[in-house]
Design a protein around this motif. Sequence first.
Motif, mmCIF file in Angstrom:
data_model
loop_
_atom_site.group_PDB
_atom_site.id
_atom_site.type_symbol
_atom_site.label_atom_id
_atom_site.label_comp_id
_atom_site.label_asym_id
_atom_site.label_seq_id
_atom_site.Cartn_x
_atom_site.Cartn_y
_atom_site.Cartn_z
ATOM 1 N N GLU A 67 0.974 -1.156 0.016
ATOM 2 C CA GLU A 67 0.017 -0.021 0.033
ATOM 3 C C GLU A 67 0.829 1.195 0.040
ATOM 4 N N LYS A 68 0.420 2.451 -0.563
ATOM 5 C CA LYS A 68 1.037 3.689 -0.759
ATOM 6 C C LYS A 68 0.583 4.529 0.236
ATOM 7 N N ASP A 69 1.384 5.200 1.045
ATOM 8 C CA ASP A 69 1.059 6.236 2.192
ATOM 9 C C ASP A 69 0.935 7.564 1.040
ATOM 10 N N ASN A 70 -0.194 8.017 1.520
ATOM 11 C CA ASN A 70 -0.982 9.167 0.667
ATOM 12 C C ASN A 70 0.092 10.482 1.197
ATOM 13 N N ASP A 71 0.712 10.552 2.288
ATOM 14 C CA ASP A 71 1.644 11.744 2.713
ATOM 15 C C ASP A 71 2.897 11.698 2.202
ATOM 16 N N SER A 72 3.636 10.523 2.391
ATOM 17 C CA SER A 72 5.069 10.537 1.962
ATOM 18 C C SER A 72 5.166 9.780 0.598
ATOM 19 N N ARG A 100 5.523 6.817 0.324
ATOM 20 C CA ARG A 100 6.322 5.408 0.376
ATOM 21 C C ARG A 100 5.468 4.106 0.356
#
Length: 854
Positions: free
Chosen positions: A627-632, A634
């Motif tokens: 899963e992809k972090d929306n903020d960073s 990563r």
Amino acid sequence: MVVKKRTSTGRGVEVHPDDIFPMVLTSATQALFGCRADEDLTEASPHKLLSKEDVVQDMKTRAAVSDFSPVKQFVLDYPEDKILLVFDREFTYGQSFYLVLTPEAKERILHPPQAAETQAQAEAELGPGEVQAEDELVAKTPEPRAWIPLGSELEIEEASTKCSRDKLRYKVSRARRHFGAPVSFSDRAAVDDIPKCVSFKDEKFSIVRMERECGVQAIPSLTNSSAQTVWKYPKNMCTQYEPRGFSVEEKENYLHSEKLITFMNSVAPRVLEALQQNHIMDLFVDDWSGLGEDVGGKVDTHLKEYQSFTDLNYSNDKTISHINWHPSINGIVAVAMVERASLEERIDNSTKLLLKPPLILFWSFSDPINPQLLLECPDDVLAFEFCPSDPNIIVGGCMNGLVVLWDISAHVDRLQGTRPAGGRSTSASTATFDLEEKRKNEVPVVRYCAISAIESGHKAPITAVQWLPETFEVNRMGVPLVNTNTTCVQLVTCAPNCSVMFWDIRSQRAGVQPLSDKKQRVEENPYSVPDTFSHLNLTWKPLVKVRGPLKMGKEALSSFPSSLLCVLHTDPLPNALLPVERAETPLDYSNLRLPSAKNPKPLGDINTKFYVGTEDGELVYTDWKLEKDNDSGRLFSCKPSQHFIAHDGLVSTVQRSPFFKDIILTVGGWTFAIWKEGVMEGALMQSPCSEKRYTVGCWSQTRPAVLFVGRADGSMEVWDLLEKSHEPSEVQSITIDSITCIKPFSSKLHFLALSDDHGTLHVVQIPWTLYNPSSNEKTSMGKYLEKEVERLLYFMKRREMRGQEKRSMEAEEQKKKMEPIAGERTMEMKEEEDRKEYDRYLAQVKVVLKELGM
């Protein structure tokens, strides 16, 4: 100090030191090296410096015929270029020559220190101009030498007396007021108050007699006795029998009677028909006994050892970590050998382990003595798998975290038996350089084609390796895509550092390397390694990294599903996404490239969740998609969906059933358990604790209800869940060591390969009753599993109800505890009302008495 040895027991022969070696040189060797006795070397000039290269070349050329072959290793380890050869005319050490093995001994022989020191000391004592007489003896004080223990100190230590118990301590004291007090002495009779020491028996001390010699003589006691039977009056007895039959008249009447004629006419056709059928088939055979083998006699249910494989060179002091049958060649089984040592022992013996490289051995039923092929490994391999698309490609996971690839295409003929046993492949053979003559039946050694990058791989031993199916592949996000190559090009590895990695064997470079560069690289390769995966060697990096359940405690991935990693849905794929048929020609892996990411074709019918066993006995159910972090921005691994406390020890096996893809078998500690994917309430079945620790387990490939479990005492348990689930159906001892791996053969042959902790491979023949399934066994097993699911759901429901009842009972008990407090308050109020009522009564009495004038 120089330790001397004796090479001959002849008279007048001295013992030689360790740093020289007496030897005999033939006339041909003397002429070759220019050291002929009494010609090139004499008693006055007995020394000859030989070139090390010439000696090594002579051993290469003449091998065992060379006179220097007994000291081959000493010559190879000699640090200098010149080796001293001394001509021993007097046969001091038993031979005419001796070779100096160390540079220190060479300096000692060429420049003896004793003569120079003696001459210098004599000149210093005599002074200038004086000459010492030849017959004058110089007396020297002997110098002490270092003590060399040869075993006598053990006898001295055994003969010496040592204290075996603690010493007694006594403390004598007196009162402080007696210090410095005046003392008066007076005369006294010796008879009065004499101290007496009366002997007494100390119960705490006794002398036990260890041994006693005594003589005993036993003789049988002789007694005289007599017996007499009572004689009764004899009499003769006899019995006669006489048959009773019909008379002649009665026989005539019965034979001519109408009843007998009618009966014979009615029965005769049926009797004739029965007699005819009796000639055609046996009417008295038991048809029921032919329906099964277990009716009418004892059935053999024991496992029989068909063959065992071991090698004194490659299996000595090693254990087998993994077993795999060859997928296309029957009778070939491969085993991975690892050192049987702990981490501390590996560190202490690291130099010795480097001299013995780890190997994967290929055994054949046709030759149980010698292995057919050896795969050289960079480190101990804990798991390896054949590629489903191409059995000549093998991938392995090492103890140091590296992923290794082999290509055995050049040795397929040898494994199939079409090449003579004495043949040897030179294209992929990496046998170490040996000065002795090669044997004709030498086993070829195949070097690995590529290894992964050290900085990008696992940081812990790889415990499981699995190829992805050829129907799909994954991208860098872990999303399943259509595999356009229709070939297995990706694999999965896991290690105890809480990580699961996906690897792709295709080249990531955009350009194609010219053919001339490939030929040049092959020619420059000193080991003739196949150029199949040269584009991955030391640069191979994982495609996807999935971190393990870090928030579950000390979880360490210890095992991986060894059947299908992914569970495909029953819905068929669209026709446009179905893979095309693969060509029969061998695939060139060096020309494969990663597909373009512009138009990916994701597959939604692929289940991306899998089970992971930990060394703490837990079973974790998680997803490999990132899963992809929306903020960073990563990428991070998903949180595990569920985890269970499955076992009381290391989970050694996590395996899917070959008949039910949603049924999981886990083995760990002293129990094994069966799980159903999608049922998150717990295990469908958990075995009772065994007497010995379980080490490994596997499903049967032909019977859905049978599984095999290996134990630490060398025994194997056979469980038939349809027969009984509270105890094993059969427990049989296979070996005296712990069973480390079990691998059943395909459904064609009823063989089971298992290994023990001392490097021996046992091939066991499965009996017919455990191999042949019944017609409806799969259906019966499915119903059994459904009942177990219903039982588990009912148990969890009842458990929840019991929990609610317990909470309600606790609330009622708490309410009852509060009721006495409320009752006490009510009593106080009642007493207050009675007091007021009594005060009103007293006031009324006063009024009445006042009215009466009293």
